[in-house]
Design a protein around this motif. Structure first.
Motif, PDB file in Angstrom:
ATOM      1  N   SER A   2      15.046  20.404 -73.741  1.00  0.00           N
ATOM      2  CA  SER A   2      16.408  19.888 -73.802  1.00  0.00           C
ATOM      3  C   SER A   2      16.438  18.393 -73.470  1.00  0.00           C
ATOM      4  O   SER A   2      17.146  17.617 -74.096  1.00  0.00           O
ATOM      5  N   ASN A   3      15.595  18.017 -72.462  1.00  0.00           N
ATOM      6  CA  ASN A   3      15.562  16.604 -72.097  1.00  0.00           C
ATOM      7  C   ASN A   3      15.028  15.757 -73.234  1.00  0.00           C
ATOM      8  O   ASN A   3      15.509  14.659 -73.472  1.00  0.00           O
ATOM      9  N   SER A   6      17.720  15.351 -75.753  1.00  0.00           N
ATOM     10  CA  SER A   6      18.729  14.413 -75.245  1.00  0.00           C
ATOM     11  C   SER A   6      18.242  12.986 -75.403  1.00  0.00           C
ATOM     12  O   SER A   6      18.993  12.105 -75.841  1.00  0.00           O
ATOM     13  N   ALA A   7      16.950  12.762 -75.075  1.00  0.00           N
ATOM     14  CA  ALA A   7      16.404  11.414 -75.204  1.00  0.00           C
ATOM     15  C   ALA A   7      16.448  10.968 -76.657  1.00  0.00           C
ATOM     16  O   ALA A   7      16.807   9.823 -76.961  1.00  0.00           O
ATOM     17  N   VAL A  47      23.692  18.817 -73.527  1.00  0.00           N
ATOM     18  CA  VAL A  47      23.630  18.344 -72.161  1.00  0.00           C
ATOM     19  C   VAL A  47      23.669  19.493 -71.151  1.00  0.00           C
ATOM     20  O   VAL A  47      23.139  19.382 -70.053  1.00  0.00           O
ATOM     21  N   SER A  50      19.840  24.854 -71.336  1.00  0.00           N
ATOM     22  CA  SER A  50      18.482  24.868 -70.806  1.00  0.00           C
ATOM     23  C   SER A  50      17.678  25.886 -71.600  1.00  0.00           C
ATOM     24  O   SER A  50      18.245  26.841 -72.141  1.00  0.00           O
TER      25      SER A  50
ATOM     26  N   ARG B 172      27.713  17.903 -66.628  1.00  0.00           N
ATOM     27  CA  ARG B 172      26.456  18.566 -66.301  1.00  0.00           C
ATOM     28  C   ARG B 172      26.243  18.632 -64.793  1.00  0.00           C
ATOM     29  O   ARG B 172      25.801  19.638 -64.260  1.00  0.00           O
ATOM     30  N   THR B 193      23.429  10.015 -61.532  1.00  0.00           N
ATOM     31  CA  THR B 193      23.845  10.489 -62.853  1.00  0.00           C
ATOM     32  C   THR B 193      25.358  10.442 -62.991  1.00  0.00           C
ATOM     33  O   THR B 193      25.892   9.992 -64.006  1.00  0.00           O
TER      34      THR B 193
END
Lengths: 121, 507
Positions: A2-3, A6-7, A47, A50, B172, B193
């Motif tokens: 997921s990260n 997102s990146a 966002v 997961s 989030r 964040t």
């Protein structure tokens, strides 16, 4: 995972922004704006996701992780808004092209200033 | 709460009716206005009875949509109702039912932003407002209006994308969208964040709110659009972003950031306005400069500062609307204050111009005097006091300049179209005193002391003296127009984003 995605979506935002600043053609600018908006939507959906989450359909049972449905519901609204923005900006571009016969922003800016000077005084 | 929702509904139905039955466009808008007036009156009665209140709509528990009723809500709703009345009066005889439709829809969104207390709800209302105000900017279908509209559209749509990214980050971390809920979850010390998310959301709101570096679209959009469009844009539409900032400010430690950006906005707007040459453009720059006051008020973090900011939103909408209407009534579109304006100003225009200028220069007992001095009293450190003093001086300089040249033009006879101007002048002149009398707040009443009055008048006189000194070099200077071209506006927006990001990373 997921990260990573997102990146990637943040990188796409940057690509769109670069197009928005560097391109002189008004239509290209609108397309770049659309890229930014789409990447934002991608980011917004991911966002709260997961790995291993299921699509939020059905009733939650034991041991099943659902993705948070709220951002996905909200993002529909912003897709509609982006559509409205795109339609309106294309309409305005059409009017400008009809009047000045060019898509080059610098030429349009020159024409616009001259027209205002003539009418204002 | 229901009364304000009824106001939204009545404006929406007025918009639809004036579109469908174009013969009744004026009456439909009037009915919409009555509904909104009744709704505002009921909401004020409710506020007097039970004080500020936050409610959650819908049966989704903590995920419902929060709405809030407080003094900011009520002041903004009253501003919308008053401006609606006078612009409607001014528009009388306008045959274009489509214009009435967009105009009423814009007022509907202004009611709904007034009580929004939910991050996503704010996003939707603000986007709706920007689509409607772009239609208003480009309404005359002149080339320059269309260009100003498309510039606004590009910059603001980009900024709202950033707002959405920030919203995702905050959601989030915290898992809520209602601001009250978020405040209780985040506590006093939000992490990096959340701060980054709040900063990105601030960028989105700053672009809408006329803040320096972020909204370089503003001078073109206001000075190119038609009279009523300029009144509604500067009185109502710019305030959406500022209301969003007032709502967001308690969430993070945004105070110092707002003080700095408020001072920068005020100073930059003041410099532009002192150098400005076209009357309508000077008013547009001055809007930017007055936004600085609002930001400083919010940035102090004190309850008094937020009250002053809300009061300034209210009064600024009134007197800036009056000034734009005065120029529009006289038919001034462009032209240079140093010579090429050859307009005949009707008497009502001159009255409106003088009353509006006295009010914005903070001469007692006109309305601007109260809001500006409440912001000064809210404090925020020594340097902020000097910035505010300088802003007062600069406001005096450019409004004395504007009046000096415009009042020298020949006077026309009184036309019936001038009546709304006189009515709005009366409201601008007395609304400060009336607010002080009704609320009976000690801070407002203590402003009527001799010392405060003398210092306020002294600042204006000093401004006049400075103008006398610099009048000769001023004639040769001009704000370069390319600063506000689309690409330069985008570049300055990114400079602003980098500054905010580095500010957040440092603190």
């Amino acid at each position: 995972m997921s990260n990573l995605v997102s990146a990637i979506s943040v990188i796409i935002v940057c690509v769109g922004v670069a197009g928005l600043i560097l391109k002189r053609n008004l239509l290209m600018k609108l397309l770049s704006l659309n890229i930014v908006n789409t990447a934002t939507i991608l980011f917004f959906v991911l966002v709260v996701y997961s790995p291993g989450d299921r699509a939020p359909i059905g009733t939650p049972g034991a041991g099943i992780q659902f993705a948070d449905p709220l951002p996905q519901a909200l993002v529909l609204t912003s897709i509609v808004i982006n559509f409205g923005v795109l339609a309106l900006s294309l309409l305005f571009t059409m009017v400008l092209v009809k009047r000045y016969h060019t898509l080059d922003l610098r030429k349009i800016e020159k024409f616009v200033k001259r027209e205002f000077e003539e009418e204002g005084s | 709460m229901t009364p304000l929702l009824a106001g939204v509904f009545s404006y929406l139905s007025a918009g639809v009716l004036s579109f469908l039955y174009s013969r009744f466009r004026f009456r439909a808008s009037l009915i919409g206005w009555f509904g909104a007036l009744a709704g505002t009156a009921l909401a004020i009665a409710r506020y007097v009875r039970s004080g500020p209140l936050v409610r959650t709509l819908g049966s989704w528990g903590a995920l419902g949509i929060e709405i809030k009723l407080d003094e900011t809500t009520l002041l903004f709703a009253s501003l919308a109702v008053i401006l609606n009345f006078f612009t409607l009066w001014y528009l009388r005889g306008n045959k274009d039912s489509y214009f009435y439709c967009i105009y009423n829809f814009l007022f509907a969104t202004s009611f709904s932003v007034a009580f929004s207390h939910d991050l996503f709800n704010l996003y939707v209302t603000i986007e709706l407002m920007s689509l409607l105000s772009i239609l208003l900017i480009g309404y005359g279908r002149k080339g320059y209006q269309i260009y100003a509209g498309i510039k606004y559209l590009l910059i603001s749509s980009l900024a709202m994308s950033l707002y959405l990214i920030g919203l995702g980050l905050v959601y989030r971390e915290a898992g809520y969208l209602g601001i009250e809920q978020l405040g209780s979850v985040l506590g006093d010390n939000p992490g990096f964040t959340v701060s980054l998310g709040l900063g990105l959301m601030l960028v989105g709101l700053a672009v809408k709110g006329g803040i320096f570096l972020f909204s370089m679209w503003l001078p073109d959009a206001y000075s190119y659009s038609g009279t009523v469009a300029a009144v509604v844009l500067s009185g109502i539409a710019t305030k959406f972003g500022l209301i969003g900032i007032i709502r967001l400010a308690p969430l993070g430690k945004l105070g110092p950031l707002l003080l700095v950006s408020g001072s920068l906005t005020g100073l930059a707007g003041a410099v532009f306005a002192i150098l400005g040459r076209r009357p309508k453009r000077i008013l547009a720059y001055s809007t930017m400069s007055q936004v600085g006051y609002v930001l400083i008020g919010v940035g102090t973090g004190a309850a008094l500062g937020v009250t002053g900011a809300s009061l300034h939103l209210f009064f600024h909408g009134l007197f800036k609307g009056l000034l734009f209407l005065s120029l529009g009534h006289a038919g001034i579109v462009g032209g240079d204050v140093y010579g090429t304006i050859s307009a005949v100003l009707p008497r009502a225009s001159k009255v409106g111009l003088v009353v509006g200028s006295l009010s914005i220069m903070a001469i007692p007992p006109f309305s601007g005097y109260f809001s500006k001095n409440v912001i000064v009293q809210a404090g925020g450190g020594d340097w902020v006091r000097y910035v505010l003093l300088f802003l007062g001086l600069a406001t005096a300089i450019y409004y004395i300049k504007l009046n000096w040249f415009l009042l020298a033009e020949p006077s026309g006879s009184f036309a019936p179209g001038g009546l709304p101007l006189l009515g709005l002048s009366a409201i601008v002149a007395f609304s400060g005193l009336v607010t002080a009398a009704i609320t009976g707040e000690g801070e407002l009443i203590s402003l009527l002391g001799l010392k405060n009055i003398l210092s306020s008048v002294g600042v204006v006189l000093a401004g006049g003296a400075v103008l006398g000194l610099i009048r000769k070099p001023l004639r040769r200077l001009e704000v370069p127009g390319f600063v506000f071209d689309l690409n330069n506006a985008l570049i300055s927006l990114f400079t602003g984003i980098l500054l905010i990001a580095s500010f957040i990373a440092v603190t």
